[in-house]
Write an enzyme that holds these catalytic residues in place. Structure first.
Site, PDB file in Angstrom:
ATOM      1  N   THR A 161      -5.467  35.217  -7.217  1.00 47.96           N
ATOM      2  CA  THR A 161      -5.672  36.170  -6.124  1.00 47.96           C
ATOM      3  C   THR A 161      -5.390  35.452  -4.808  1.00 47.96           C
ATOM      4  O   THR A 161      -6.118  34.538  -4.427  1.00 47.96           O
ATOM      5  CB  THR A 161      -7.121  36.700  -6.110  1.00 47.96           C
ATOM      6  OG1 THR A 161      -7.417  37.247  -7.391  1.00 47.96           O
ATOM      7  CG2 THR A 161      -7.286  37.760  -5.042  1.00 47.96           C
TER       8      THR A 161
ATOM      9  N   LYS B 172      -5.075  44.202  -5.927  1.00 47.49           N
ATOM     10  CA  LYS B 172      -6.203  43.321  -6.260  1.00 47.49           C
ATOM     11  C   LYS B 172      -7.238  43.309  -5.120  1.00 47.49           C
ATOM     12  O   LYS B 172      -8.454  43.311  -5.358  1.00 47.49           O
ATOM     13  CB  LYS B 172      -5.670  41.916  -6.545  1.00 47.49           C
ATOM     14  CG  LYS B 172      -6.716  40.846  -6.739  1.00 47.49           C
ATOM     15  CD  LYS B 172      -7.589  41.077  -7.950  1.00 47.49           C
ATOM     16  CE  LYS B 172      -8.660  39.990  -8.052  1.00 47.49           C
ATOM     17  NZ  LYS B 172      -9.685  40.302  -9.032  1.00 47.49           N
TER      18      LYS B 172
ATOM     19  N   LYS C  91     -13.422  34.341  -0.241  1.00 42.23           N
ATOM     20  CA  LYS C  91     -11.970  34.243   0.034  1.00 42.23           C
ATOM     21  C   LYS C  91     -11.333  35.633   0.005  1.00 42.23           C
ATOM     22  O   LYS C  91     -10.566  36.013   0.894  1.00 42.23           O
ATOM     23  CB  LYS C  91     -11.319  33.341  -1.019  1.00 42.23           C
ATOM     24  CG  LYS C  91      -9.806  33.428  -1.085  1.00 42.23           C
ATOM     25  CD  LYS C  91      -9.247  32.936  -2.419  1.00 42.23           C
ATOM     26  CE  LYS C  91      -9.759  33.652  -3.603  1.00 42.23           C
ATOM     27  NZ  LYS C  91      -8.886  33.976  -4.694  1.00 42.23           N
TER      28      LYS C  91
HETATM   29  P1  NAP Z   1     -11.677  28.169 -10.719  1.00 41.07           P
HETATM   30  O1  NAP Z   1     -12.536  28.143 -11.925  1.00 41.07           O
HETATM   31  O2  NAP Z   1     -12.246  27.736  -9.416  1.00 41.07           O
HETATM   32  O3  NAP Z   1     -10.353  27.315 -11.042  1.00 41.07           O
HETATM   33  C1  NAP Z   1      -9.424  27.066 -10.034  1.00 41.07           C
HETATM   34  C2  NAP Z   1      -8.193  26.372 -10.602  1.00 41.07           C
HETATM   35  O4  NAP Z   1      -7.313  26.084  -9.505  1.00 41.07           O
HETATM   36  C3  NAP Z   1      -8.474  25.033 -11.291  1.00 41.07           C
HETATM   37  O5  NAP Z   1      -7.558  24.875 -12.341  1.00 41.07           O
HETATM   38  C4  NAP Z   1      -8.200  24.025 -10.176  1.00 41.07           C
HETATM   39  O6  NAP Z   1      -7.830  22.745 -10.643  1.00 41.07           O
HETATM   40  C5  NAP Z   1      -6.996  24.671  -9.513  1.00 41.07           C
HETATM   41  N1  NAP Z   1      -6.791  24.206  -8.151  1.00 41.07           N
HETATM   42  C6  NAP Z   1      -7.601  24.426  -7.080  1.00 41.07           C
HETATM   43  N2  NAP Z   1      -7.044  23.860  -5.974  1.00 41.07           N
HETATM   44  C7  NAP Z   1      -5.900  23.282  -6.384  1.00 41.07           C
HETATM   45  C8  NAP Z   1      -4.887  22.557  -5.709  1.00 41.07           C
HETATM   46  N3  NAP Z   1      -4.937  22.324  -4.387  1.00 41.07           N
HETATM   47  N4  NAP Z   1      -3.829  22.111  -6.436  1.00 41.07           N
HETATM   48  C9  NAP Z   1      -3.765  22.339  -7.760  1.00 41.07           C
HETATM   49  N5  NAP Z   1      -4.684  23.028  -8.466  1.00 41.07           N
HETATM   50  C10 NAP Z   1      -5.743  23.491  -7.763  1.00 41.07           C
HETATM   51  O7  NAP Z   1     -11.076  29.629 -10.457  1.00 41.07           O
HETATM   52  P2  NAP Z   1     -11.025  30.887 -11.450  1.00 41.07           P
HETATM   53  O8  NAP Z   1     -12.351  31.527 -11.455  1.00 41.07           O
HETATM   54  O9  NAP Z   1     -10.358  30.479 -12.715  1.00 41.07           O
HETATM   55  O10 NAP Z   1     -10.059  31.831 -10.601  1.00 41.07           O
HETATM   56  C11 NAP Z   1      -8.671  31.593 -10.479  1.00 41.07           C
HETATM   57  C12 NAP Z   1      -8.071  32.699  -9.615  1.00 41.07           C
HETATM   58  O11 NAP Z   1      -8.311  33.961 -10.229  1.00 41.07           O
HETATM   59  C13 NAP Z   1      -8.679  32.796  -8.207  1.00 41.07           C
HETATM   60  O12 NAP Z   1      -7.675  33.173  -7.307  1.00 41.07           O
HETATM   61  C14 NAP Z   1      -9.733  33.890  -8.354  1.00 41.07           C
HETATM   62  O13 NAP Z   1      -9.982  34.530  -7.118  1.00 41.07           O
HETATM   63  C15 NAP Z   1      -9.062  34.798  -9.359  1.00 41.07           C
HETATM   64  N6  NAP Z   1      -9.963  35.589 -10.217  1.00 41.07           N
HETATM   65  C16 NAP Z   1     -11.109  35.037 -10.714  1.00 41.07           C
HETATM   66  C17 NAP Z   1     -11.941  35.814 -11.515  1.00 41.07           C
HETATM   67  C18 NAP Z   1     -13.228  35.277 -12.073  1.00 41.07           C
HETATM   68  O14 NAP Z   1     -14.070  36.086 -12.488  1.00 41.07           O
HETATM   69  N7  NAP Z   1     -13.459  33.984 -12.136  1.00 41.07           N
HETATM   70  C19 NAP Z   1     -11.577  37.122 -11.830  1.00 41.07           C
HETATM   71  C20 NAP Z   1     -10.377  37.642 -11.337  1.00 41.07           C
HETATM   72  C21 NAP Z   1      -9.575  36.852 -10.527  1.00 41.07           C
HETATM   73  P3  NAP Z   1      -8.940  21.587 -10.850  1.00 41.07           P
HETATM   74  O15 NAP Z   1      -9.515  21.820 -12.201  1.00 41.07           O
HETATM   75  O16 NAP Z   1      -8.164  20.347 -10.727  1.00 41.07           O
HETATM   76  O17 NAP Z   1      -9.961  21.756  -9.749  1.00 41.07           O
END
Ligand code: NAP
Length: 294
Positions: free
Chosen positions: A97, A172, A240
């Site tokens: 997102t 989204k 965010k």
């Molecule tokens: P998360 O658990 O915080 O994981 C974030 C991922 O991004 C990790 O793999 C992290 O790597 C990587 N990352 C962060 N900064 C980075 C950088 N500068 N360079 C390279 N990799 C980086 O997030 P998530 O919950 O999976 O969500 C991922 C996306 O989907 C977000 O945009 C979120 O808004 C969206 N989303 C989330 C949900 C939910 O319920 N969780 C639902 C729908 C959509 P590291 O492991 O190295 O930190």
């Protein structure tokens, strides 16, 4: 031969999504900035790449599922980024997102290099990702969207096509505005109940029995009852998304007063150390602001 997919970003969402692609029979290579987090996937039979180059080269599709705009820009268009290694006809699909503007900018850059990119963020949290029940919201060339149906079906229960690049991200933001406001609304109701001295569990039962109950309420109910907030959807990501909503609203003239107010609640929660907890921790923030101590 099954399609080869490079999957980048193994956070709360990326892990179950990559696993579902593997289970569906795709040949999946995963990559994560923090390499150690990728290793458990090796035991499930997925290939773990040590470099972005290995994750991207000779794939049919490259998917990114990353935290925010900064991460997506860096991984796609930064030094040693995906665009340094990817070659047509590999499709690039960003499922994170991010701002629709960032998404369009990256799609334009990719297009200049002959690469087709789609934005395909998802609605649904970790539970939906684990059970392949995500709703995928796509923008970009329609022919590419059509060829991705088998991939989307492996991760979700529906994929909706909204039009040109960036429109998946716009959709989204529309749904996440509602999500964040719903959490804010539930939390405010519970704060009022707390101040009345009503039994929280009976109030939660009441909500469950009425027409305002939603599957979302069901997912968050236990967290609110126990005031424990392990992150499924981290509060920092909700903050965010509210920021992106308000930025877009400012640009297109949408008047969203309640969204602005809710944004402040999530921002205060983040400032008080709750950013890595689940978005439901906005309840903790409102309890604290109302002088209710656990
Ligand atoms: P998360 O658990 O915080 O994981 C974030 C991922 O991004 C990790 O793999 C992290 O790597 C990587 N990352 C962060 N900064 C980075 C950088 N500068 N360079 C390279 N990799 C980086 O997030 P998530 O919950 O999976 O969500 C991922 C996306 O989907 C977000 O945009 C979120 O808004 C969206 N989303 C989330 C949900 C939910 O319920 N969780 C639902 C729908 C959509 P590291 O492991 O190295 O930190």
């Amino acid at each position: 031969m099954s399609k080869r997919i490079g999957f980048i970003g193994l956070g709360n969402m990326g892990v179950p999504m990559a696993l579902n692609l593997h289970k569906a029979g795709f040949y999946v290579t995963v990559y994560n900035r923090t390499y150690e987090k990728a290793l458990p996937l090796q035991e499930h039979g997925l290939e773990v790449a040590q470099s972005l180059d290995d994750a991207v080269r000779e794939k049919d599709i490259v998917i990114t599922m990353l935290a925010n705009d900064e991460a997506v820009e860096e991984i796609i268009a930064g030094d040693d980024g995906i665009l340094d290694y990817i070659e047509a006809p590999t499709l690039l699909v960003d499922m994170s997102t991010v701002s629709p503007d960032t998404s369009c900018m990256l799609a334009d850059t990719a297009k200049e290099m002959g690469i087709t990119m789609l934005d395909a963020p998802v609605s649904g949290s970790v539970n939906s990702a684990e059970t392949a029940n995500l709703v995928i919201l796509a923008g970009g060339p329609k022919e590419a969207f059509d060829t991705l149906q088998d991939v989307f079906q492996a991760m979700g229960k529906a994929s909706l096509y909204f039009g040109e690049n960036g429109s998946g991200e716009k959709a989204k933001l529309v749904i996440n505005l509602l999500l964040g406001m719903t959490m804010q609304g539930i939390s405010e109701s519970l704060v009022l109940a707390e101040k009345f001295g009503l039994d929280r569990n009976i109030v939660l039962d009441m909500i469950q029995q009425t027409t305002v109950a939603t599957p979302f309420f069901g997912f968050k109910r236990e967290l609110l009852a126990k005031e424990e907030y392990p992150a499924a959807f981290a509060l920092k990501h909700m903050l965010k998304d509210f920021g992106l909503v308000l930025e877009q609203a400012h640009k297109n003239g949408s008047v969203l007063p309640a969204t602005s107010a809710a944004y402040q609640s999530y921002a205060s929660a983040a400032n008080h150390g709750l950013k890595d907890m689940d978005m439901a921790a906005v309840f903790a923030e409102l309890l604290h602001a109302s002088g209710v101590k656990k």
